[in-house]
Design a protein around this motif. Sequence first.
Motif, short mmCIF file in Angstrom:
data_model
loop_
_atom_site.label_atom_id
_atom_site.label_comp_id
_atom_site.label_asym_id
_atom_site.label_seq_id
_atom_site.Cartn_x
_atom_site.Cartn_y
_atom_site.Cartn_z
N UNK A 102 23.93 27.94 -24.57
CA UNK A 102 24.59 26.70 -24.98
C UNK A 102 25.58 26.94 -26.11
N UNK A 103 25.18 27.74 -27.10
CA UNK A 103 26.04 27.96 -28.26
C UNK A 103 27.27 28.78 -27.92
N UNK A 104 27.13 29.73 -27.00
CA UNK A 104 28.31 30.49 -26.58
C UNK A 104 29.36 29.56 -25.99
N UNK A 105 28.91 28.53 -25.28
CA UNK A 105 29.84 27.55 -24.72
C UNK A 105 30.35 26.60 -25.79
N UNK A 142 18.16 29.77 -12.58
CA UNK A 142 19.57 29.58 -12.89
C UNK A 142 19.72 28.81 -14.19
N UNK A 143 20.80 29.10 -14.93
CA UNK A 143 21.07 28.47 -16.22
C UNK A 143 22.52 28.00 -16.22
N UNK A 144 22.80 26.75 -16.62
CA UNK A 144 24.18 26.25 -16.60
C UNK A 144 25.02 26.85 -17.72
N UNK A 145 26.27 27.18 -17.37
CA UNK A 145 27.23 27.71 -18.35
C UNK A 145 28.63 27.39 -17.88
N UNK A 146 29.35 26.58 -18.67
CA UNK A 146 30.73 26.21 -18.40
C UNK A 146 30.92 25.67 -16.98
N UNK A 147 30.05 24.73 -16.61
CA UNK A 147 30.20 24.06 -15.33
C UNK A 147 29.67 24.82 -14.14
N UNK A 148 29.09 25.99 -14.37
CA UNK A 148 28.53 26.77 -13.27
C UNK A 148 27.05 27.00 -13.53
N UNK A 149 26.31 27.31 -12.50
CA UNK A 149 24.92 27.72 -12.64
C UNK A 149 24.86 29.23 -12.43
N UNK A 150 24.51 29.95 -13.49
CA UNK A 150 24.45 31.40 -13.42
C UNK A 150 23.03 31.83 -13.07
N UNK A 151 22.92 32.71 -12.13
CA UNK A 151 21.61 33.20 -11.71
C UNK A 151 21.10 34.24 -12.70
N UNK A 152 19.84 34.14 -13.01
CA UNK A 152 19.19 35.09 -13.92
C UNK A 152 18.67 36.26 -13.10
N UNK A 153 19.06 37.47 -13.52
CA UNK A 153 18.66 38.67 -12.79
C UNK A 153 17.59 39.45 -13.54
N UNK A 154 16.95 40.35 -12.84
CA UNK A 154 15.89 41.17 -13.44
C UNK A 154 16.51 42.24 -14.33
#
Length: 342
Positions: free
Chosen positions: A22-25, A46-58
């Motif tokens: 959130x803070x990076x955005x 997935x985590x939202x960032x700048x209007x997109x949902x970014x997938x969390x990887x291993x």
Amino acid sequence: MSQSLDIAIIGATGTVGEILVQLLEEREFPVGNLHLLASGESAGASVPFKGRNLRVRDVADFDFSQVRLAFFAAGEAVTRSFVPRARAVGCSLIDLSGALDPLEAPSLVPEANPELLAGLSAPYQLTSPSASAVALACVLAPLKDLLKPQRLSVMASLAVSSRGREGVTELARQTAELLNARPLEPRFFDRQIAFNILAQAGAPDAQGHIALERRLVSEIKQLLGEPGLRVAATCALAPVFFGDSLAVSVVAEQQLDLTAVRERLGQAPGVELVEEEGDYPTAVGDAVGQDSVYVGRVRGGVDDPCELNLWIASDNARKGAALNAVQSAELLIKHYLSKILT
């Protein structure tokens, strides 16, 4: 900060990891590619960032040569497992777990000891210290030359989020059980935390100190540049979801000038002085969700003219962890990483 930086966040699904994103955005951090990583079952979320949902990887499958900076916001074991891989490919890192040797990854609070960076070289390795140490450093650093502190005593009442998402869930569950007159069986904590205060926030060592108390003592000495300062610390757990509250007592070299103390605190970056008559800061009412450390009840000792007493409230997850790490990264980019960005 016009150039962009490819970044990884390890522990992206945790409480602090999500606030980091959130803070990076919010702060318009110059992120190129953002890689969200976690271990175990958290991978795949997935985590939202700048209007997109970014997938969390291993994190186990991640190639750290893809990024120039990594935030380690997972537990100590995860940090120790994967930091060597980041180091091996020249990736700079900021650790929020406290797992690294302070000689290799010294603690940084930009409002307190930004000069620390002058002695470092790439790849940069920093520790974002414990939330209590961040709050203390923000308040005490501007007073250091005024007080010339001889002794510091801290009683830190920590929010259950200091123990991660499980701590928050456990307090909520226990509170619901009690309010519904159901039998209470502690699970995550060793006893009732709802409507209670636990005198230790972890398992004690042979001398009776918990790891977080020892960490706080070590970090505040380094952050203030006072290795000989005598520090006493007690860390308890309070039935609060977010926001730490600290009762602080400092013994100065000579008699206090409280007017000068209040002036310094009123001008200190990252600090909000609460001084209206009868008012004082609280974690829930003031600090939670905010980027400042709140300080009030500024007073001398009852019978010691050299004693200063303070009350501090700070958002442990936001200001004490995620924001301090992002501010440290901003400082790195401004003064150092900008020289090697491509």
